[in-house]
Design a protein around this motif. Structure first.
Motif, PDB file in Angstrom:
ATOM      1  N   VAL A  95     -10.395   1.534  -5.844  1.00  0.00           N
ATOM      2  CA  VAL A  95      -9.287   0.582  -5.797  1.00  0.00           C
ATOM      3  C   VAL A  95      -8.290   0.986  -4.722  1.00  0.00           C
ATOM      4  CG1 VAL A  95      -7.370  -0.403  -7.094  1.00  0.00           C
ATOM      5  CG2 VAL A  95      -9.565  -0.016  -8.226  1.00  0.00           C
ATOM      6  N   ILE A  96      -7.974   2.280  -4.656  1.00  0.00           N
ATOM      7  CA  ILE A  96      -7.021   2.759  -3.648  1.00  0.00           C
ATOM      8  C   ILE A  96      -7.519   2.423  -2.247  1.00  0.00           C
ATOM      9  CG2 ILE A  96      -6.074   4.855  -2.589  1.00  0.00           C
ATOM     10  CD1 ILE A  96      -5.859   6.044  -5.400  1.00  0.00           C
ATOM     11  N   ASN A  97      -8.790   2.685  -1.988  1.00  0.00           N
ATOM     12  CA  ASN A  97      -9.344   2.384  -0.668  1.00  0.00           C
ATOM     13  C   ASN A  97      -9.279   0.897  -0.355  1.00  0.00           C
ATOM     14  OD1 ASN A  97     -10.054   4.943   0.368  1.00  0.00           O
ATOM     15  ND2 ASN A  97     -11.825   5.034  -0.993  1.00  0.00           N
ATOM     16  N   ASN A  98      -9.536   0.061  -1.355  1.00  0.00           N
ATOM     17  CA  ASN A  98      -9.468  -1.384  -1.139  1.00  0.00           C
ATOM     18  C   ASN A  98      -8.061  -1.827  -0.765  1.00  0.00           C
ATOM     19  OD1 ASN A  98     -12.163  -1.763  -1.675  1.00  0.00           O
ATOM     20  ND2 ASN A  98     -11.882  -2.283  -3.824  1.00  0.00           N
ATOM     21  N   VAL A  99      -7.050  -1.246  -1.432  1.00  0.00           N
ATOM     22  CA  VAL A  99      -5.670  -1.612  -1.130  1.00  0.00           C
ATOM     23  C   VAL A  99      -5.275  -1.104   0.247  1.00  0.00           C
ATOM     24  CG1 VAL A  99      -3.263  -1.344  -1.808  1.00  0.00           C
ATOM     25  CG2 VAL A  99      -5.010  -1.709  -3.549  1.00  0.00           C
ATOM     26  N   LEU A 100      -5.611   0.157   0.543  1.00  0.00           N
ATOM     27  CA  LEU A 100      -5.228   0.737   1.828  1.00  0.00           C
ATOM     28  C   LEU A 100      -5.872   0.009   2.997  1.00  0.00           C
ATOM     29  CD1 LEU A 100      -5.369   4.581   1.056  1.00  0.00           C
ATOM     30  CD2 LEU A 100      -3.352   3.106   1.203  1.00  0.00           C
ATOM     31  N   ASN A 101      -7.051  -0.559   2.769  1.00  0.00           N
ATOM     32  CA  ASN A 101      -7.772  -1.234   3.845  1.00  0.00           C
ATOM     33  C   ASN A 101      -7.593  -2.749   3.825  1.00  0.00           C
ATOM     34  OD1 ASN A 101      -8.888   1.186   4.819  1.00  0.00           O
ATOM     35  ND2 ASN A 101     -10.523   1.111   3.287  1.00  0.00           N
ATOM     36  N   ALA A 102      -6.690  -3.242   2.993  1.00  0.00           N
ATOM     37  CA  ALA A 102      -6.562  -4.691   2.816  1.00  0.00           C
ATOM     38  C   ALA A 102      -6.186  -5.405   4.105  1.00  0.00           C
ATOM     39  CB  ALA A 102      -5.530  -5.003   1.731  1.00  0.00           C
ATOM     40  N   ASP A 103      -5.366  -4.782   4.935  1.00  0.00           N
ATOM     41  CA  ASP A 103      -4.964  -5.438   6.182  1.00  0.00           C
ATOM     42  C   ASP A 103      -6.053  -5.397   7.238  1.00  0.00           C
ATOM     43  OD1 ASP A 103      -2.569  -6.285   5.302  1.00  0.00           O
ATOM     44  OD2 ASP A 103      -1.355  -4.775   6.313  1.00  0.00           O
ATOM     45  N   HIS A 104      -7.134  -4.660   6.970  1.00  0.00           N
ATOM     46  CA  HIS A 104      -8.198  -4.530   7.961  1.00  0.00           C
ATOM     47  C   HIS A 104      -9.497  -5.148   7.445  1.00  0.00           C
ATOM     48  CE1 HIS A 104      -5.439  -1.813   9.971  1.00  0.00           C
ATOM     49  NE2 HIS A 104      -5.327  -1.136   8.844  1.00  0.00           N
ATOM     50  N   SER A 105      -9.349  -6.094   6.552  1.00  0.00           N
ATOM     51  CA  SER A 105     -10.518  -6.726   5.963  1.00  0.00           C
ATOM     52  C   SER A 105     -10.481  -8.220   6.256  1.00  0.00           C
ATOM     53  CB  SER A 105     -10.525  -6.486   4.447  1.00  0.00           C
ATOM     54  OG  SER A 105      -9.434  -7.159   3.851  1.00  0.00           O
ATOM     55  N   ASP A 106     -11.346  -8.958   5.563  1.00  0.00           N
ATOM     56  CA  ASP A 106     -11.374 -10.414   5.725  1.00  0.00           C
ATOM     57  C   ASP A 106     -10.429 -11.061   4.720  1.00  0.00           C
ATOM     58  OD1 ASP A 106     -12.776  -9.719   3.503  1.00  0.00           O
ATOM     59  OD2 ASP A 106     -14.504 -11.002   3.906  1.00  0.00           O
ATOM     60  N   ARG A 107      -9.243 -10.518   4.613  1.00  0.00           N
ATOM     61  CA  ARG A 107      -8.265 -10.982   3.631  1.00  0.00           C
ATOM     62  C   ARG A 107      -7.891 -12.443   3.836  1.00  0.00           C
ATOM     63  NH1 ARG A 107      -2.279  -8.169   2.701  1.00  0.00           N
ATOM     64  NH2 ARG A 107      -1.289  -9.951   1.702  1.00  0.00           N
ATOM     65  N   PHE A 108      -7.725 -12.868   5.071  1.00  0.00           N
ATOM     66  CA  PHE A 108      -7.283 -14.228   5.359  1.00  0.00           C
ATOM     67  C   PHE A 108      -8.469 -15.104   5.747  1.00  0.00           C
ATOM     68  CE2 PHE A 108      -3.626 -11.499   6.107  1.00  0.00           C
ATOM     69  CZ  PHE A 108      -2.663 -12.135   5.344  1.00  0.00           C
ATOM     70  N   ALA A 109      -8.508 -16.316   5.178  1.00  0.00           N
ATOM     71  CA  ALA A 109      -9.640 -17.209   5.398  1.00  0.00           C
ATOM     72  C   ALA A 109      -9.160 -18.629   5.649  1.00  0.00           C
ATOM     73  CB  ALA A 109     -10.574 -17.188   4.186  1.00  0.00           C
ATOM     74  N   LYS A 110      -9.927 -19.368   6.432  1.00  0.00           N
ATOM     75  CA  LYS A 110      -9.634 -20.778   6.652  1.00  0.00           C
ATOM     76  C   LYS A 110     -10.044 -21.578   5.413  1.00  0.00           C
ATOM     77  CE  LYS A 110     -10.459 -20.595  11.659  1.00  0.00           C
ATOM     78  NZ  LYS A 110     -11.291 -21.126  12.761  1.00  0.00           N
ATOM     79  N   PRO A 111      -9.291 -22.617   5.058  1.00  0.00           N
ATOM     80  CA  PRO A 111      -9.701 -23.441   3.914  1.00  0.00           C
ATOM     81  C   PRO A 111     -11.121 -23.969   4.031  1.00  0.00           C
ATOM     82  CG  PRO A 111      -7.441 -23.938   4.496  1.00  0.00           C
ATOM     83  CD  PRO A 111      -7.956 -23.001   5.560  1.00  0.00           C
ATOM     84  N   SER A 112     -11.563 -24.298   5.246  1.00  0.00           N
ATOM     85  CA  SER A 112     -12.906 -24.854   5.424  1.00  0.00           C
ATOM     86  C   SER A 112     -13.994 -23.830   5.165  1.00  0.00           C
ATOM     87  CB  SER A 112     -13.055 -25.412   6.845  1.00  0.00           C
ATOM     88  OG  SER A 112     -12.818 -24.402   7.815  1.00  0.00           O
ATOM     89  N   ALA A 143       0.797  -1.219   0.000  1.00  0.00           N
ATOM     90  CA  ALA A 143       0.000   0.000   0.000  1.00  0.00           C
ATOM     91  C   ALA A 143       0.832   1.274   0.000  1.00  0.00           C
ATOM     92  CB  ALA A 143      -0.927   0.000   1.217  1.00  0.00           C
ATOM     93  N   LEU A 144       2.143   1.160   0.061  1.00  0.00           N
ATOM     94  CA  LEU A 144       2.979   2.358   0.206  1.00  0.00           C
ATOM     95  C   LEU A 144       2.759   3.349  -0.931  1.00  0.00           C
ATOM     96  CD1 LEU A 144       6.363   0.834   1.439  1.00  0.00           C
ATOM     97  CD2 LEU A 144       4.634   2.028   2.784  1.00  0.00           C
ATOM     98  N   GLY A 145       2.753   2.883  -2.157  1.00  0.00           N
ATOM     99  CA  GLY A 145       2.572   3.767  -3.293  1.00  0.00           C
ATOM    100  C   GLY A 145       1.189   4.380  -3.319  1.00  0.00           C
ATOM    101  N   TYR A 146       0.165   3.589  -2.967  1.00  0.00           N
ATOM    102  CA  TYR A 146      -1.192   4.096  -2.927  1.00  0.00           C
ATOM    103  C   TYR A 146      -1.346   5.165  -1.847  1.00  0.00           C
ATOM    104  CZ  TYR A 146      -2.621   0.281  -6.003  1.00  0.00           C
ATOM    105  OH  TYR A 146      -2.766  -0.557  -7.065  1.00  0.00           O
TER     106      TYR A 146
END
Length: 257
Positions: free
Chosen positions: A36-53, A4-7
């Motif tokens: 798009v910028i907002n999505n990138v900047l907020n990526a670490d505060h979203s449901d980015r990571f999910a369990k395989p199940s 997100a640094l460039g954004y």
């Protein structure tokens, strides 16, 4: 978030210098770029990571056949510096993003083929990493590796029969610095190899399993239960960057928690 640094820099400069152009139809909002910028900047505060199940196995489009519809070549005809490079165009866009974000000190590639992908990873590491490490590529048929790939100073090829994890040089593996990025493109005993290497991985390391997850058979389902029990989460920032699972590694861009 390194991605997100460039954004962030653009967002701050735009607010400071061109506030009148920040409206949704302003000159700086190229094709909905602000969303798009907002999505990138907020990526670490979203449901980015999910369990395989928690994930379905369907994909929006098959990345291996997407570019054969309008071309005579397709993904299987890709080359890099004259060598065969068996990666889809989507994954060729995704890996540099991960290398930039993760800053791996070690890339382990399982499956060398002609050495084109190992060479590509080594070049990406040399350009994108502030402190470049090493790429180690493992394959049984190393006589197919081209001399061009062998000459890269950051790239080493190892002749190893991956059907037996005992063939790994554990002393070598234990000496390699983290973070690690492991790419399994060998399609040999993928979950026994995963279990073995998992013992050496640390929190934050990445493990990408190419191609095999698309089969979604009993071996894959049981194997991904093991993946989840081992503390790995799917990084949907990569699996879903171009649509649901539009990658050669569906549900298999995995981060150790």
């Amino acid at each position: 978030m390194k991605l997100a640094l460039g954004y962030q820099a653009f967002w701050e400069a735009a607010h400071k210098n061109y506030p009148d152009q920040l409206r949704p139809d302003g000159l700086l909002d190229q094709g909905g770029m602000f969303r798009v910028i907002n999505n990138v900047l907020n990526a670490d505060h979203s449901d980015r990571f999910a369990k395989p199940s928690e994930r379905l196995w369907r994909w929006s489009i098959n990345p291996w056949i997407a570019d054969t519809r309008f071309t005579k070549v397709g993904a299987l005809g890709k080359t890099y510096r004259g060598l065969i490079l068996l990666k889809t165009p989507f994954d060729l866009a995704l890996y540099p993003r991960l290398i930039w974000e993760l800053q791996p000190r070690t890339i382990l590639e399982l499956g060398s083929y002609q050495g084109g992908s190992g060479l590509w990873f080594a070049d990406n590491m040399s350009v994108l990493c502030e402190n470049p490490g090493e790429v180690h590529s493992f394959d049984l048929h190393t006589k197919c590796v081209h001399e061009t790939a062998r000459k890269h100073p950051l790239l080493t090829f190892h002749q190893v029969d991956l059907s037996n994890v005992a063939n790994f040089d554990v002393d070598l593996l234990m000496s390699l610095p983290h973070p690690w990025l492991v790419i399994d493109d060998a399609h040999v005993q993928i979950f026994p190899v995963f279990s073995y290497l998992n013992k050496l991985l640390v929190s934050g390391d990445y493990y990408v399993i190419e191609d095999d997850p698309a089969r979604v058979n009993r071996e894959i389902i049981d194997g991904f239960q093991l993946v989840e029990e081992s503390g790995f989460l799917i990084d949907t920032y990569y699996t879903d960057a171009f649509g649901n699972n539009v990658t050669c590694a569906p549900n298999a861009w995995l981060r150790k928690s």
